[in-house]
Structures are given as structure tokens and as C-alpha cells.
Design a protein around this motif. Structure first.
Motif, PDB file in Angstrom:
ATOM      1  N   ASN A 181       0.818  -1.223   0.000  1.00  0.00           N
ATOM      2  CA  ASN A 181       0.000   0.000   0.000  1.00  0.00           C
ATOM      3  C   ASN A 181       0.847   1.267   0.000  1.00  0.00           C
ATOM      4  O   ASN A 181       0.310   2.365   0.115  1.00  0.00           O
ATOM      5  N   GLY A 182       2.158   1.104  -0.096  1.00  0.00           N
ATOM      6  CA  GLY A 182       3.031   2.264  -0.112  1.00  0.00           C
ATOM      7  C   GLY A 182       3.354   2.803   1.254  1.00  0.00           C
ATOM      8  O   GLY A 182       3.910   3.901   1.374  1.00  0.00           O
ATOM      9  N   ASN A 183       3.051   2.029   2.316  1.00  0.00           N
ATOM     10  CA  ASN A 183       3.339   2.465   3.678  1.00  0.00           C
ATOM     11  C   ASN A 183       4.631   1.822   4.181  1.00  0.00           C
ATOM     12  O   ASN A 183       4.933   0.674   3.845  1.00  0.00           O
ATOM     13  N   GLU A 184       5.357   2.553   5.004  1.00  0.00           N
ATOM     14  CA  GLU A 184       6.582   2.013   5.575  1.00  0.00           C
ATOM     15  C   GLU A 184       6.248   0.953   6.620  1.00  0.00           C
ATOM     16  O   GLU A 184       5.347   1.147   7.448  1.00  0.00           O
ATOM     17  N   VAL A 185       6.953  -0.184   6.571  1.00  0.00           N
ATOM     18  CA  VAL A 185       6.696  -1.252   7.534  1.00  0.00           C
ATOM     19  C   VAL A 185       7.034  -0.759   8.932  1.00  0.00           C
ATOM     20  O   VAL A 185       8.010  -0.024   9.123  1.00  0.00           O
ATOM     21  N   PRO A 186       6.240  -1.159   9.945  1.00  0.00           N
ATOM     22  CA  PRO A 186       6.459  -0.599  11.291  1.00  0.00           C
ATOM     23  C   PRO A 186       7.697  -1.114  11.999  1.00  0.00           C
ATOM     24  O   PRO A 186       8.260  -0.422  12.850  1.00  0.00           O
ATOM     25  N   ASP A 187       8.135  -2.334  11.698  1.00  0.00           N
ATOM     26  CA  ASP A 187       9.272  -2.901  12.419  1.00  0.00           C
ATOM     27  C   ASP A 187       9.952  -3.962  11.564  1.00  0.00           C
ATOM     28  O   ASP A 187       9.494  -4.302  10.461  1.00  0.00           O
ATOM     29  N   TYR A 188      11.051  -4.521  12.101  1.00  0.00           N
ATOM     30  CA  TYR A 188      11.840  -5.496  11.351  1.00  0.00           C
ATOM     31  C   TYR A 188      11.079  -6.800  11.145  1.00  0.00           C
ATOM     32  O   TYR A 188      11.191  -7.436  10.092  1.00  0.00           O
ATOM     33  N   ALA A 189      10.294  -7.224  12.138  1.00  0.00           N
ATOM     34  CA  ALA A 189       9.513  -8.459  11.995  1.00  0.00           C
ATOM     35  C   ALA A 189       8.541  -8.345  10.829  1.00  0.00           C
ATOM     36  O   ALA A 189       8.361  -9.295  10.049  1.00  0.00           O
ATOM     37  N   SER A 190       7.919  -7.181  10.681  1.00  0.00           N
ATOM     38  CA  SER A 190       7.002  -6.967   9.558  1.00  0.00           C
ATOM     39  C   SER A 190       7.752  -6.962   8.235  1.00  0.00           C
ATOM     40  O   SER A 190       7.248  -7.451   7.217  1.00  0.00           O
ATOM     41  N   TYR A 191       8.968  -6.417   8.255  1.00  0.00           N
ATOM     42  CA  TYR A 191       9.785  -6.423   7.035  1.00  0.00           C
ATOM     43  C   TYR A 191      10.121  -7.853   6.627  1.00  0.00           C
ATOM     44  O   TYR A 191      10.089  -8.192   5.436  1.00  0.00           O
ATOM     45  N   CYS A 192      10.447  -8.708   7.590  1.00  0.00           N
ATOM     46  CA  CYS A 192      10.756 -10.109   7.283  1.00  0.00           C
ATOM     47  C   CYS A 192       9.550 -10.809   6.663  1.00  0.00           C
ATOM     48  O   CYS A 192       9.679 -11.564   5.688  1.00  0.00           O
ATOM     49  N   GLU A 193       8.365 -10.576   7.210  1.00  0.00           N
ATOM     50  CA  GLU A 193       7.159 -11.176   6.647  1.00  0.00           C
ATOM     51  C   GLU A 193       6.914 -10.683   5.225  1.00  0.00           C
ATOM     52  O   GLU A 193       6.539 -11.454   4.331  1.00  0.00           O
ATOM     53  N   LEU A 194       7.150  -9.396   5.007  1.00  0.00           N
ATOM     54  CA  LEU A 194       6.966  -8.829   3.680  1.00  0.00           C
ATOM     55  C   LEU A 194       7.945  -9.436   2.686  1.00  0.00           C
ATOM     56  O   LEU A 194       7.578  -9.760   1.544  1.00  0.00           O
ATOM     57  N   MET A 195       9.192  -9.628   3.111  1.00  0.00           N
ATOM     58  CA  MET A 195      10.190 -10.210   2.217  1.00  0.00           C
ATOM     59  C   MET A 195       9.849 -11.659   1.874  1.00  0.00           C
ATOM     60  O   MET A 195      10.069 -12.109   0.743  1.00  0.00           O
ATOM     61  N   LEU A 196       9.298 -12.410   2.806  1.00  0.00           N
ATOM     62  CA  LEU A 196       8.906 -13.789   2.519  1.00  0.00           C
ATOM     63  C   LEU A 196       7.809 -13.830   1.452  1.00  0.00           C
ATOM     64  O   LEU A 196       7.814 -14.698   0.565  1.00  0.00           O
TER      65      LEU A 196
END
Length: 572
Positions: A540-555
Motif C-alpha cells: 500500500n506504499g506504507n513504511e513497515v512498522p518494524d523489522y519483523a514486519s519487514y521479514c514477513e513482507l520479504m517472505l
């Protein structure tokens, strides 16, 4: 570069951060493969303010006035000279990954390099360069007012964090250089510190099982260096155990009724009076339970005593868990109170055998960990540089290997190119009976009778140029593949319709004909540039809130990449 407004506009590309608590300490932020250029900013009295310079300009000022250097200028000159003139693996105080372990920093790999401005601003001659935030804007701006042949100091493919220890006792001239990934920027498009680089941290965690984001080099650097050293322990342990369990002759003492060695008269009298049938004796045995493995065991238990942090390190991967279990099994004589004696024995008698060099490196690491020293600037020689480095190109290739291995019904062959063991050649000389033209493909993908060549490129799509095309086309000819892939990081624009796109894909066809390029007659061979979105922006063009969310997004993005590659294989 005479316009002060233009200089101020770009001066934040390489931020200079001065620690208020330690005015003599200088922190620089940079990214890999970027020029460390300078931007003049004069004070009201006509003096030049060092705080507004990048590394290259401050270095030039120090070089031009060698006879009257301040402590900070001398430290900066020595700092850059060290990084430019000595290869990374040639610096004893740097924790770099050598080929003997899991690492891929070549013997001739430098941390900083001098390059021509023309090389830094060279764009894609195909005109496909995208504004993805990875362009060297400083170099482009500087080249507009400087000769293209001018040399500048640039970072290379190595990312990490580096410190120096100045000669002055007051800390004047203490420098810290953080080099993060060029694909990681903050919301303003500026470099982020290493400990805030989520993309680099994700690659390091996937490949090396180290979480860089747990290390606070800013507010508590001493503890961060100690923790980093502990995080390296599972890697060194696995590399050492790859040579087999370390065994050596050790003299053990016994006291039983079946003597099988040299009788110790004094101990026998002391322990067996009155005589009840036992005899005190000792003998040399080729044993896995020896001072070296005992040192490793003490290190394991020391880390295990660190609570949740220790549990995270020793349980960082199935590989680490199995290695720790093996060490505990082969050291039944372990006694916690023997730690100091074991460390002293290992300091006096380092591992000597050339075959066990990995154990020598592990031995040194264990001594440093148990001594609580870490990679501390106060423990290193004057004017030396210390730190930790990662080869981003190698990390990207190994990360892509993990992603591709997850493709179902696909045989992924990943030659170990850096071991210089060529299993493939381009040509065969029938007269001499020898193979010619060793080649080192990154990946070969097999699905039934279909074969596809893939090359991991740690560079933006626009920087994949003619030489890269020739390389993969040669591989395609050798392996009779109709399709070649380039797998590269992809950073979409922070605004626009492609912000949440997980994958970018560009397909190139090979034209036919000898009378110029015939676009209507194309060969079946084609090249595809597939970019994996590594940005911190979600769908949605929003910055991920934390590193755990970034990992889920990368998967999620990795699954999309696997689907694209599978579709390519199916169409071959």
C-alpha cells in the motif's frame, strides 16, 4: 561546484555526525559503491568547517598540509590511507570473512578505492536507468564542474562498520565509518546506519544467522562489539567442525586396579595409602576431549549463560544446535572451575597443524570472548582500524541461492565460484584433449529437459550492462539454454504506481541478421531482468512498522519471485 546552494543541497548525502558527549569523535554514514565526495562550506570568518565535509575533501585538506596536521586530520589521513592501501583480509584487526569459513572477501578486495569520476557517473547505455535511489548523485554533481578524469575515494561492495584508535589520548580524531547497503535509505533518501539497515540485516540473518539490528553501536558501542563477537561464534565453530573433530595427544591420570601406563609413585603413595588394590598411573591418549575442545566447551557454556541472548546465538540455526550438541558430547571432563586454566593453556599452546587452521581461528575467537574483550578500539594498536565487513555481492548471491532452493520440482545447481574450482568450460581443444575457457555460472536451473541460466547481480537494473549480457549469453550457449535470468535487488520509487510492486521484470530479446539489427526477426533466446523488491514499503506504499514486519513482507516477495522463475522454466 562553485555554487554554495548546490553544495548544501547534496551535503546531506554523506552525513557527518559529531558526538556531543565526545567532541573529538567523528561518525560518517555512507553506502556501498558510492563516492565519498566533498562539499565546501565556509564559516563567517572565512574558515573551512570540517563538520560540513565528506571524507574525501577532509582527506585532501589533511594531505595538503601534512606538516601542520592536527590530531584529527592526522587520524583521518591514516584512516583513509589504511582502507585504500591495505586489502581487507590483510588487516589483522578487521573481522572479515575469509574463504576458509563461509566468507567471500577476496585477497585483493579493498574497503575503499580510488576511481575516476567518469566511472562513477557512467549510466546504462541502453537508457533503462531508473530513479531507484541508488544513483551516485554526488559523483554526477561533482563531474559537472570537475574534469571527468579526476580520482575520488569510493566505497566498494563491502558493507560494515569501521573504527580507528587515534594516537591522541583525548579521543581527538576518533572516526567511525558506517557503510550500509545502497538499497537501504531512510524516508529522505539518505544513508542509514548499519544497525538500522533492514535489508542488509535480513540478508545477513538469512545467510549467516546474525541479527545486526540487535547491536547498538551508537549508544553502547563496547557491548555491541562484544555481542558481535559472540554472534560470530557459531560460524567459526561450524567451519572448524567441517574439518572433523579436533584430536590431540593428552596425558590423562587414572587410579584403578588395571594400570596401563606410567605409574605415578608420589600420587600413588598419597592417594592409595593404605593400599586397597588401586594403582595411580597416567598415559597419553589421542583424545577428542583436549584443551582446545574444552576451550570451545567453556565458550559454549559462557554464551549459554547469557540468558535469552545466548539462547538466540546458540539456537540461531539447526546447524548451530547440532554443533553445540556435538561439542558437549565430546567433552565429558568439562568442569566450570577449570576455565582460567584452560584459557591459559590455549594461550600458551595455539593450534599448530596447518590442516586445523579453522580451529586456530576459533581458538583465538574463544579466548577473546571468554576474556570479555570484544572488538574494542581501546584494545587495538594506535592508528589501527578495526571493525566487521560483509561482501554485499556475495551475500546477495547466497541469499538468492536460498530463495531458489525453495522452488518445487526444480534442481538448482549453485557452483562455489569463489573456491576457483571450475567444473565447467566453454570450449574443448580436440588436438590437446584439454578444456579451455573456465566459466563460473551462479545458478543452473533444471526442470525436466529445460535448462535455464541465472546470474545474481548486486546492482540496480540500469547498471546491468553489455559485459553482463555477454557473460550470460555465453553461458546460455554453453548449456544450450533458451533463457537467461538476472536476479537483482529492486527499489521502487517512493511515490508512484510501482511502490508496492513485489517484482520488476524486463525481457530482452536477441535480434537476428548480419545487416544491422533486425527487430522483426528475433531469436528464441531471451534475457530477463527480474528484480526483487527489497524496500521498506509495503503493497500500500506504507513504511513497515518494524523489522519483523519487514521479514514477513520479504517472505511474500520471495514467493512471488519463485513463481516468476517457475513460470519462466515452464515456458522454456
Amino acid at each position: 561546484m562553485e555554487n554554495p546552494d548546490n553544495e548544501a543541497r547534496f551535503s546531506t548525502w554523506l552525513p557527518y555526525v559529531e558526538d556531543p558527549a565526545q567532541p573529538g569523535q567523528i561518525n560518517y554514514l555512507a553506502t556501498d559503491n558510492t563516492s565519498l565526495l566533498w562539499f565546501l562550506a565556509s564559516g563567517g570568518d572565512g574558515s573551512v568547517r570540517l563538520a560540513d565535509h565528506g571524507l574525501s575533501r577532509a582527506y585532501e585538506l589533511a594531505e595538503s598540509s601534512k606538516d601542520s596536521l592536527t590530531g584529527g586530520q592526522r587520524a583521518l589521513r591514516n584512516f583513509i590511507n589504511t582502507l585504500v592501501e591495505i586489502p581487507a583480509v590483510g588487516q589483522s584487526n578487521l573481522l572479515v570473512f575469509s574463504r576458509e569459513h563461509v566468507r567471500d572477501i577476496a585477497d585483493n578486495q579493498y574497503i575503499l578505492a580510488e576511481r575516476r569520476l567518469k566511472e562513477q557517473v557512467a549510466g546504462d547505455n541502453d537508457g533503462d536507468s531508473a530513479d531507484d535511489g541508488t544513483r551516485d548523485i554526488q559523483a554526477e554533481h561533482a563531474a559537472a564542474g570537475k574534469p571527468a578524469g579526476r580520482y575520488v575515494v569510493c566505497t566498494t561492495n563491502l558493507a560494515g562498520i569501521l573504527h580507528n584508535r587515534p594516537q591522541s589520548g583525548n579521543g581527538d580524531g576518533q572516526i567511525q565509518l558506517s557503510i550500509s547497503s545502497r538499497f537501504s535509505k531512510n524516508t529522505d533518501g539518505h544513508p542509514v546506519p548499519l544497525w538500522e539497515d533492514q535489508f542488509l540485516a535480513y540478508m545477513v540473518e538469512r545467510v549467516l544467522h546474525i541479527n545486526l539490528l540487535h547491536l547498538d553501536f551508537n549508544s553502547n558501542p563496547e557491548d555491541a562489539w562484544k555481542q558481535l563477537l559472540i554472534w560470530m561464534f557459531p560460524l567459526y565453530l561450524h567451519a572448524a567442525l567441517g574439518k572433523g573433530i579436533y584430536r590431540k595427544y593428552v596425558r590423562h591420570e587414572y587410579n584403578d586396579s588395571h594400570p596401563r601406563g606410567r605409574i605415578d609413585v608420589a600420587r600413588h603413595v598419597r592417594e592409595n595409602t593404605p593400599f586397597l588394590g588401586n594403582v595411580a598411573y597416567s598415559r597419553r591418549e589421542y583424545d577428542a576431549d583436549n584443551p582446545v575442545t574444552e576451550l570451545i566447551r567453556h565458550t559454549v557454556e559462557y554464551i549459554a549463560g547469557k540468558g535469552q541472548f545466548g539462547a538466540n546465538v546458540l539456537g540461531s540455526s539447526p546447524m548451530a544446535i547440532n554443533d553445540v550438541r556435538m561439542i558437549r558430547q565430546i567433552t565429558p571432563r568439562y568442569a566450570p572451575y577449570d576455565c582460567q586454566a584452560v584459557v591459559s593453556e590455549n594461550i600458551r599452546r595455539p593450534v599448530q597443524h596447518a590442516y586445523y587452521q579453522e580451529y586456530l581461528a576459533l581458538q583465538h575467537l574463544c579466548i577473546e570472548i571468554l576474556g570479555g574483550r570484544g572488538l574494542n578500539p581501546k584494545k587495538t594498536p594506535d592508528d589501527s582500524v578495526h571493525g566487521v565487513l560483509f561482501d554485499c555481492a556475495w551475500l546477495w548471491e547466497e541469499y538468492m541461492n536460498q530463495v531458489l532452493q525453495g522452488i518445487i520440482d526444480c534442481n538448482v545447481i549453485h557452483p562455489r565460484n569463489k573456491e576457483d574450482k571450475a567444473n565447467y568450460h566453454l570450449l574443448y581443444n580436440s588436438a590437446s584433449g584439454r578444456m579451455n575457457g573456465a566459466i563460473y555460472p551462479d545458478f543452473l536451473l533444471e526442470h525436466g529437459d529445460a535448462v535455464m541460466v541465472a546470474d545474481a547481480k548486486y546492482k540496480p537494473e540500469g547498471n546491468i550492462l553489455g559485459g553482463d549480457y555477454s557473460q550470460v549469453l555465453a553461458y546460455m550457449m554453453r548449456f544450450e539454454a533458451a533463457t537467461g535470468l538476472y536476479l537483482h535487488p529492486y527499489v521502487p520509487r517512493s511515490t508512484g504506481s510501482d511502490t508496492g510492486t513485489a517484482i520488476s521484470e524486463t525481457t530482452l530479446h536477441v535480434p537476428s541478421g548480419i545487416n544491422g539489427d533486425d527487430r522483426t526477426q528475433l531469436q528464441k533466446k531471451q534475457l530477463s531482468k527480474i528484480g526483487l523488491n527489497v524496500s521498506i514499503w509495503d503493497a500500500n506504499g506504507n513504511e513497515v512498522p518494524d523489522y519483523a514486519s519487514y521479514c514477513e513482507l520479504m517472505l511474500e516477495r520471495e514467493q512471488e519471485l519463485q513463481s516468476r522463475v517457475t513460470a519462466r522454466l515452464g515456458s522454456v
